[in-house]
Design an enzyme around this catalytic site. Structure first.
Site, mmCIF file in Angstrom:
data_model
loop_
_atom_site.group_PDB
_atom_site.id
_atom_site.type_symbol
_atom_site.label_atom_id
_atom_site.label_comp_id
_atom_site.label_asym_id
_atom_site.label_seq_id
_atom_site.Cartn_x
_atom_site.Cartn_y
_atom_site.Cartn_z
ATOM 1 N N GLU A 92 30.508 49.687 49.186
ATOM 2 C CA GLU A 92 31.242 50.504 48.219
ATOM 3 C C GLU A 92 30.685 50.347 46.808
ATOM 4 O O GLU A 92 30.107 49.306 46.470
ATOM 5 C CB GLU A 92 32.716 50.089 48.217
ATOM 6 C CG GLU A 92 33.407 50.417 49.531
ATOM 7 C CD GLU A 92 34.846 49.942 49.595
ATOM 8 O OE1 GLU A 92 35.628 50.544 50.324
ATOM 9 O OE2 GLU A 92 35.194 48.957 48.918
ATOM 10 N N CYS A 105 29.893 50.022 39.102
ATOM 11 C CA CYS A 105 29.947 48.708 39.743
ATOM 12 C C CYS A 105 29.285 48.842 41.119
ATOM 13 O O CYS A 105 29.741 49.627 41.952
ATOM 14 C CB CYS A 105 31.414 48.303 39.868
ATOM 15 S SG CYS A 105 31.662 46.761 40.725
ATOM 16 N N CYS A 112 30.227 39.700 52.384
ATOM 17 C CA CYS A 112 29.808 38.622 51.477
ATOM 18 C C CYS A 112 29.985 37.279 52.159
ATOM 19 O O CYS A 112 31.051 36.996 52.721
ATOM 20 C CB CYS A 112 30.631 38.674 50.196
ATOM 21 S SG CYS A 112 30.113 37.420 49.003
ATOM 22 N N CYS A 116 35.280 33.943 49.101
ATOM 23 C CA CYS A 116 36.326 33.552 48.144
ATOM 24 C C CYS A 116 37.677 33.930 48.745
ATOM 25 O O CYS A 116 37.844 35.041 49.276
ATOM 26 C CB CYS A 116 36.113 34.253 46.808
ATOM 27 S SG CYS A 116 34.527 33.847 46.047
ATOM 28 N N CYS A 119 39.581 37.334 47.881
ATOM 29 C CA CYS A 119 38.794 38.569 47.826
ATOM 30 C C CYS A 119 38.745 39.289 49.183
ATOM 31 O O CYS A 119 38.456 38.668 50.210
ATOM 32 C CB CYS A 119 37.377 38.213 47.365
ATOM 33 S SG CYS A 119 36.227 39.581 47.460
ATOM 34 N N CYS A 333 38.607 44.900 41.141
ATOM 35 C CA CYS A 333 37.946 43.643 41.472
ATOM 36 C C CYS A 333 38.628 42.956 42.648
ATOM 37 O O CYS A 333 39.848 42.812 42.664
ATOM 38 C CB CYS A 333 37.999 42.702 40.276
ATOM 39 S SG CYS A 333 36.830 43.146 39.020
HETATM 40 S S1 SF4 Z 1 34.592 37.515 44.866
HETATM 41 FE FE1 SF4 Z 1 34.276 38.456 46.886
HETATM 42 S S2 SF4 Z 1 32.363 39.609 46.688
HETATM 43 FE FE2 SF4 Z 1 32.441 38.170 44.946
HETATM 44 S S3 SF4 Z 1 31.361 36.343 45.686
HETATM 45 FE FE3 SF4 Z 1 33.534 36.008 46.165
HETATM 46 S S4 SF4 Z 1 33.767 36.764 48.283
HETATM 47 FE FE4 SF4 Z 1 31.833 37.580 47.493
#
Ligand code: SF4
Length: 350
Positions: A92, A105, A112, A116, A119, A333
């Site tokens: 995206e 962005c 990923c 995190c 996220c 975000c």
């Molecule tokens: S915030 Fe999300 S996209 Fe960014 S590094 Fe952490 S897991 Fe990956």
């Protein structure tokens, strides 16, 4: 014979390719300009190249494109693009028009590996790194749609750019090229959660590229609780690279701080933050957490956000509370999850 994909090649690579076909080097510059300034999808519109040469080129090369599968417009004017990669995964990008700038962005990875906890992308799992052409093509698609020139690019979409640094830097060189989009390096920002190995390499290659470091906490154990990569990337080493970036580039670094209700939004947290950034030329961007379905985090209370900001204000060079854009289309975000969204309630552009 398989045709060579020119999307994602830098200018010198395109020049070397045309020379390998026995053509003059300047043809490479022409083709590069058509791809990245005129957004050509094939060789047919390249009017400064003879028909015979265009035919020869189309037999040897092609210009790939991401497949756009959805485009949603938020009530606040931002637009989210969902693309399918040639081998299946989705990524995206989010276009964010503001009064004085238009920011795109972009994603650097499909999914990923950083995982995190707060996220949506991190909870999606990791598929693969994006190629430079797949990164630049997000820009080309968005620029075709945008009524205004895209002035800024931020690597804050899906993925951790420092884990795909070679392709990210290559994409930046193409975006910066005078015969391409000609975006100033100062208008391109790479964001990281703090991968020391990547940061070491980035700070010497950055030149004038911007760097945003997602701190989210100045407390090692809190950080490790919400960001698994923090276990292998200690804050002391991350901050050493942050300082080195400011010394080598003579630019301020941005520290991103996502306020999670009851986790990192106390005055004690603010004090630790002030301490850890001491002596580093920087600005701080505070963000309120945008809820993600199924994740156990809460948006901070408004009074806690104001208290946190109020503590930082007189003690740091600059602090802002960034308003999230595109929350209703899950484009803010931490919300990017590479999923189709129910189209009933949103404006769909085609
Ligand atoms: S915030 Fe999300 S996209 Fe960014 S590094 Fe952490 S897991 Fe990956």
């Amino acid at each position: 014979m398989e045709r060579v994909d020119l999307k994602g090649m830098g200018r010198t690579e395109v020049e070397a390719f045309v020379q390998s076909l026995g053509l003059d080097r300047f043809r490479g510059k022409q083709i590069f300009r058509w791809i990245y300034q005129e957004w050509a999808r094939d060789f047919s519109p390249m009017s400064d190249i003879s028909k015979g040469l265009r035919q020869k080129l189309s037999e040897a090369a092609m210009i790939s494109e991401l497949e756009r599968v959805q485009m949603l417009e938020s009530v606040d004017g931002s637009t989210k693009f969902l693309f399918r990669l040639a081998d299946g995964p989705h990524i995206e990008s989010v276009l964010i028009p503001e009064a004085d700038r238009v920011t795109l962005c972009v994603s650097s990875q499909a999914g990923c590996p950083a995982k995190c906890a707060f996220c949506a992308t991190g909870n999606l799992g990791y598929k693969r790194n994006l190629k430079a052409g797949e990164i630049v093509d997000q820009f080309i698609h968005a620029q075709r749609v945008s009524r205004r020139r895209i002035s800024n690019v931020v690597f804050m979409g899906m993925g951790e750019p420092m884990l795909n640094l070679d392709n990210v830097l290559k994409a930046c060189r193409i975006l910066n090229d005078d015969y391409g989009p000609a975006l100033s390096q100062k208008k391109i920002t790479i964001s990281t959660v703090g991968i020391v190995r990547g940061m070491k390499k980035f700070v010497v290659a950055a030149n004038k590229l911007g760097l945003a470091l997602s701190l989210h906490s100045a407390d090692e154990s809190t950080r490790q609780g919400i960001m698994p990569v923090a276990k292998k990337n200690p804050l002391s080493e991350i901050m050493a690279q942050a300082k080195r970036y400011t010394e080598l580039t003579r630019r301020r670094i941005s520290f991103e701080y996502l306020l999670l209700g009851g986790i990192n939004d106390s005055i004690t947290d603010a004090k630790k933050l002030v301490k850890i950034i001491h002596g580093i030329p920087c600005k701080i961007n505070l963000m309120r957490y945008n809820p993600v379905d199924g994740l156990p985090f809460e948006r901070p209370r408004e009074k806690d956000v104001l208290r946190f900001q109020g503590y930082l204000n007189p003690r740091v060079y600059a602090v802002t509370v960034r308003e999230s854009r595109g929350v209703d289309i899950k484009g803010a975000c931490g919300q990017l999850a590479g999923q189709m969204i129910d189209q009933q309630n949103h404006t769909i552009k085609t």
